[in-house]
Design an enzyme around this catalytic site. Structure first.
Site, short mmCIF file in Angstrom:
data_model
loop_
_atom_site.label_atom_id
_atom_site.label_comp_id
_atom_site.label_asym_id
_atom_site.label_seq_id
_atom_site.Cartn_x
_atom_site.Cartn_y
_atom_site.Cartn_z
NE ARG A 40 44.18 55.66 36.20
CZ ARG A 40 43.18 55.65 35.32
NH1 ARG A 40 43.43 55.66 34.03
NH2 ARG A 40 41.93 55.63 35.74
N GLY B 216 50.51 53.31 34.27
CA GLY B 216 50.61 54.70 34.72
C GLY B 216 49.93 55.70 33.81
CG ASP C 290 40.62 52.98 46.52
OD1 ASP C 290 39.91 52.01 46.86
OD2 ASP C 290 40.87 53.26 45.35
#
Length: 499
Positions: free
Chosen positions: A87, A120, A246
């Site tokens: 996103r 997103g 991440d």
């Protein structure tokens, strides 16, 4: 307006996909960071607000932008997953007037090839939370990504309920993560992995290029930066909430402010994230998780350390052990600063440990305890609560602690330790003030500001909070509510990711 010079797209195409933002129906400026814009050399006054809103929403691409979404992987709560910008879309790398290269990143800009089943999009509350917390972290002197703007989209996003949509413009040294290297390692492509190593060294740690083993030097540099960052987090009671691989930026900046929060009552087990059921990312676990993430980074780099696997593992283990040593030394030095101690002594670690145990026993407020210690020990003066008529025992969240016999015994030891300082009392006081903020983004105040903006369109509480947090180490009269911990009915027990 922007001066783009994007280099990430010089990497092999496996690391990104070209992707334009998805236009939104009704972009409107919610908040703009004019001070940051000036640092970036952006002359916002040259652009009408409607144009700014369209640009920060992704409706209007600035000249020179080459938007793309990044690929990466990640261990999320210990489980490996192939990910990517689901996103978020990178507009490009901007060169500031000082010659610094920064990423310009739109969070909530629409679906990408990595969105999987996601929409997103982003909701207004979480984007404003990132704006508040990231700017507070910057003012606290902690390496962090920055927030340039938040715009509302005129659209709703579905979460637990329908919420107003928003897009955040994030500024970062880069978005290269541990997960980026995990992704590279999974490609079984030596050229791709080495290209990422070379690129990261050139962008963030150029001195590593001259090392005998550049990849190992890169790992050590990243580990050192993470040790420094974690010491800062622990200093101010910050809990990231979702320390997946991440979400560890190799630049050493704090990145991805999801279910983050600041600790009120001290406890190593403090957790706020609604998705952290097992306490994996609790306050006291953060240094260990950082080491775990770095082990994942080292594992991805093993082929670059040495052609022989066993030798590469041995080199990685030695380098990782250095992280533990660097962090432990940095943490103790930081805690000495919080207590005004100089010239290390052998029993300092025990002195710190005993205070923290006493604080936890009495549910003492972490931030206010350390500020009150300085005001209690030293004469009242400008910039101290005591000078405004506040006795330190009345400072929110510390009265039971200060009244306890355990604290009285500890205080006697601390005063004896202060007397052994080579510096005088004023210097010790100054050291404490530099390490201990007065104002942090208290969770209940952040939530109140977000509710006001989301439900009523009233941004005054948010702007007032930002104004206080811009000078977190300077006590000011009339701001008692920003200094105080939450009342029982104001306590925030959970924070949310926003995805």
């Amino acid at each position: 307006m922007f001066t783009f010079d994007t280099t990430y797209s010089s990497l092999p195409s496996v690391f990104y996909k070209l992707q334009k933002p998805t236009p939104v129906r009704g972009a409107t400026l919610a908040v703009v960071n004019e001070a940051l814009a000036a640092e970036l050399g952006l002359h916002l006054a040259d652009w009408p607000q409607a144009t700014q809103a369209d640009m920060f929403a992704g409706n209007l691409l600035p000249e020179g932008a080459t938007p793309f979404a990044q690929a990466y992987a990640g261990h999320q709560f210990g489980r490996f997953t192939m990910l990517g910008d689901g996103r978020a879309i990178m507009l490009g790398e901007h060169i500031t007037p000082a010659g610094t290269r920064v990423d310009v990143h739109l969070k909530g800009a629409g679906r990408t090839p990595y969105s999987r089943n996601g929409d997103g999009r982003a909701a207004l509350g979480p984007m404003l939370r990132e704006y508040i917390i990231s700017e507070a972290m910057h003012a606290l002197g902690i390496p962090t990504t920055r927030s340039l703007a938040v715009v509302t989209t005129g659209e709703k996003v579905q979460r637990q309920t329908m919420l107003p949509g928003a897009v955040l413009t994030r500024i970062a040294a880069s978005h290269i993560r541990v997960g980026t290297f995990e992704f590279a390692a999974m490609q079984n492509n030596a050229h791709a992995l080495q290209s990422l190593v070379d690129y990261t060294i050139k962008r963030h740690f150029p001195a590593c290029a001259e090392a005998q083993n550049p990849a190992l030097a890169l790992f050590s540099a990243v580990a050192s930066a993470q040790a420094t960052l974690l010491v800062h987090w622990m200093r101010v009671g910050f809990i990231h909430g979702v320390m997946n691989t991440d979400n560890m930026a190799l630049s050493g900046e704090t990145i991805d402010y999801g279910p983050c929060a600041f600790m009120d009552a001290y406890s190593n087990n403090t957790v706020f994230s609604s998705i952290d059921d097992g306490g994996r990312y609790a306050y006291g676990n953060q240094p260990f998780i950082a080491a775990w993430n770095l082990a994942c980074f080292a594992n991805a780099l093993l082929p670059c350390f040495h052609p022989e696997h066993e030798e590469a593992v041995h080199m990685a283990e030695e380098a990782l052990e250095a992280f533990h040593t660097t962090y432990a030394q940095g943490w103790l030095a930081m805690m000495r600063g919080k207590l005004g101690l100089a010239a290390p002594q052998d029993d300092d670690e025990q002195l710190v440990a005993d205070l923290l145990a006493c604080m936890e026993q009495h549910h003492a407020d972490y931030t206010n305890t350390f500020r009150a210690l300085g005001a209690e020990e030293f004469p009242a003066g400008a910039g101290h609560p005591a000078s405004a008529g506040n006795s330190t025992g009345a400072v929110s969240g510390v009265s039971p602690l200060f009244a306890s016999p355990e604290f009285a015994a500890w205080r006697t030891r601390w005063q004896a330790r202060l007397a052994a300082n080579p510096m005088g009392v004023p210097q010790a006081m100054q050291l404490m003030q530099q390490h201990n903020p007065v104002y942090i983004p208290r969770n209940h105040l952040v939530e109140a500001a977000l509710r006001s903006a989301e439900e009523q369109g009233d941004y005054a509480p948010l702007h007032n909070l930002l104004g206080v947090l811009a000078a977190p180490y300077t006590w000011r009269p009339g701001l008692e509510k920003y200094e105080a911990g939450p009342k029982s009915h104001e306590r925030v027990y959970q924070t949310f990711c926003g995805t």
